[in-house]
Design a protein around this motif. Structure first.
Motif, PDB file in Angstrom:
ATOM      1  N   UNK A   3      19.381   2.957   7.029  1.00  0.00           N
ATOM      2  CA  UNK A   3      18.101   2.991   6.335  1.00  0.00           C
ATOM      3  C   UNK A   3      16.979   2.677   7.317  1.00  0.00           C
ATOM      4  N   UNK A   4      15.951   3.511   7.286  1.00  0.00           N
ATOM      5  CA  UNK A   4      14.721   3.229   8.020  1.00  0.00           C
ATOM      6  C   UNK A   4      13.634   3.019   6.980  1.00  0.00           C
ATOM      7  N   UNK A   5      12.979   1.877   7.042  1.00  0.00           N
ATOM      8  CA  UNK A   5      11.973   1.501   6.056  1.00  0.00           C
ATOM      9  C   UNK A   5      10.699   1.110   6.783  1.00  0.00           C
ATOM     10  N   UNK A   6       9.603   1.711   6.385  1.00  0.00           N
ATOM     11  CA  UNK A   6       8.293   1.365   6.921  1.00  0.00           C
ATOM     12  C   UNK A   6       7.363   1.137   5.747  1.00  0.00           C
ATOM     13  N   UNK A   7       6.584   0.065   5.830  1.00  0.00           N
ATOM     14  CA  UNK A   7       5.684  -0.257   4.728  1.00  0.00           C
ATOM     15  C   UNK A   7       4.369  -0.794   5.273  1.00  0.00           C
ATOM     16  N   UNK A  23       0.854  -1.192   0.000  1.00  0.00           N
ATOM     17  CA  UNK A  23       0.000   0.000   0.000  1.00  0.00           C
ATOM     18  C   UNK A  23       0.888   1.238   0.000  1.00  0.00           C
ATOM     19  N   UNK A  24       1.839   1.270   0.929  1.00  0.00           N
ATOM     20  CA  UNK A  24       2.786   2.382   1.027  1.00  0.00           C
ATOM     21  C   UNK A  24       4.152   1.846   1.429  1.00  0.00           C
ATOM     22  N   UNK A  25       5.176   2.546   0.970  1.00  0.00           N
ATOM     23  CA  UNK A  25       6.553   2.263   1.364  1.00  0.00           C
ATOM     24  C   UNK A  25       7.216   3.606   1.634  1.00  0.00           C
ATOM     25  N   UNK A  26       7.794   3.769   2.808  1.00  0.00           N
ATOM     26  CA  UNK A  26       8.530   4.988   3.164  1.00  0.00           C
ATOM     27  C   UNK A  26       9.950   4.587   3.541  1.00  0.00           C
ATOM     28  N   UNK A  27      10.916   5.174   2.858  1.00  0.00           N
ATOM     29  CA  UNK A  27      12.320   4.848   3.103  1.00  0.00           C
ATOM     30  C   UNK A  27      13.085   6.143   3.375  1.00  0.00           C
ATOM     31  N   UNK A  28      13.810   6.160   4.472  1.00  0.00           N
ATOM     32  CA  UNK A  28      14.724   7.258   4.787  1.00  0.00           C
ATOM     33  C   UNK A  28      16.126   6.671   4.873  1.00  0.00           C
ATOM     34  N   UNK A  29      17.069   7.301   4.198  1.00  0.00           N
ATOM     35  CA  UNK A  29      18.465   6.868   4.254  1.00  0.00           C
ATOM     36  C   UNK A  29      19.288   8.012   4.839  1.00  0.00           C
ATOM     37  N   UNK A  30      20.097   7.699   5.826  1.00  0.00           N
ATOM     38  CA  UNK A  30      20.978   8.681   6.458  1.00  0.00           C
ATOM     39  C   UNK A  30      22.420   8.284   6.157  1.00  0.00           C
ATOM     40  N   UNK A  31      23.118   9.117   5.391  1.00  0.00           N
ATOM     41  CA  UNK A  31      24.490   8.848   4.992  1.00  0.00           C
ATOM     42  C   UNK A  31      25.420   9.668   5.885  1.00  0.00           C
TER      43      UNK A  31
END
Length: 143
Positions: A100-104, A76-84
């Motif tokens: 990486x933080x991933x919520x789906x 339905x949804x995928x949210x990805x945040x990447x912190x380099x």
């Protein structure tokens, strides 16, 4: 397959100079870059690390969608945040981690199966592969 291009025009020295980065292939964005802002507060400028974070986040979101579909699931949804993170190293800078933080939100999948598919998507993501020499962590969970 596609080749994508970006160009940076730099003027001046490292600490006193500045650059303009243009996304040539799409012509969709132009970013100012400076070294002091790269290692300090961004103040309206971008950095190679922010662009890598954007590449990792968008690549993984697409790759996870495809991985889920291949396994008979539709997200339905995928949210990805990447912190380099970049740190001083050997007289220069080294990208040390990509967190990486991933919520789906995905119907019909339990935590274990989702975790396995998320890890597979991270491991087969072209950007993750390109950054294979860097520690890349993943915190994936269903929303």
């Amino acid at each position: 397959m596609a080749t994508r291009e970006a160009t940076t025009h730099w003027t001046g020295g490292l600490n006193s100079g500045s650059g303009a980065l243009t996304l040539d292939s799409s012509n969709s964005a132009r970013f100012n870059v400076t070294f002091p802002r790269r290692i300090g507060e961004p103040e309206g400028t971008s950095s190679p690390e922010e662009l890598l974070a954007a590449a990792q986040a968008s690549c993984l979101a697409m790759n996870l969608a495809g991985t889920l579909e291949k396994d008979g699931l539709t997200p339905k949804t995928i949210d990805v945040t990447a912190a380099v993170t970049v740190e001083p190293s050997d007289g220069g800078l080294t990208i040390t981690t990509v967190a990486i933080t991933l919520r789906a939100a995905v119907d019909g999948v339990d935590d274990e199966r989702f975790g396995r598919l998320a890890q597979q998507a991270k491991d087969t993501c072209p950007v993750s592969r390109a950054l294979a020499g860097t520690t890349i962590t993943l915190d994936a969970a269903l929303a």
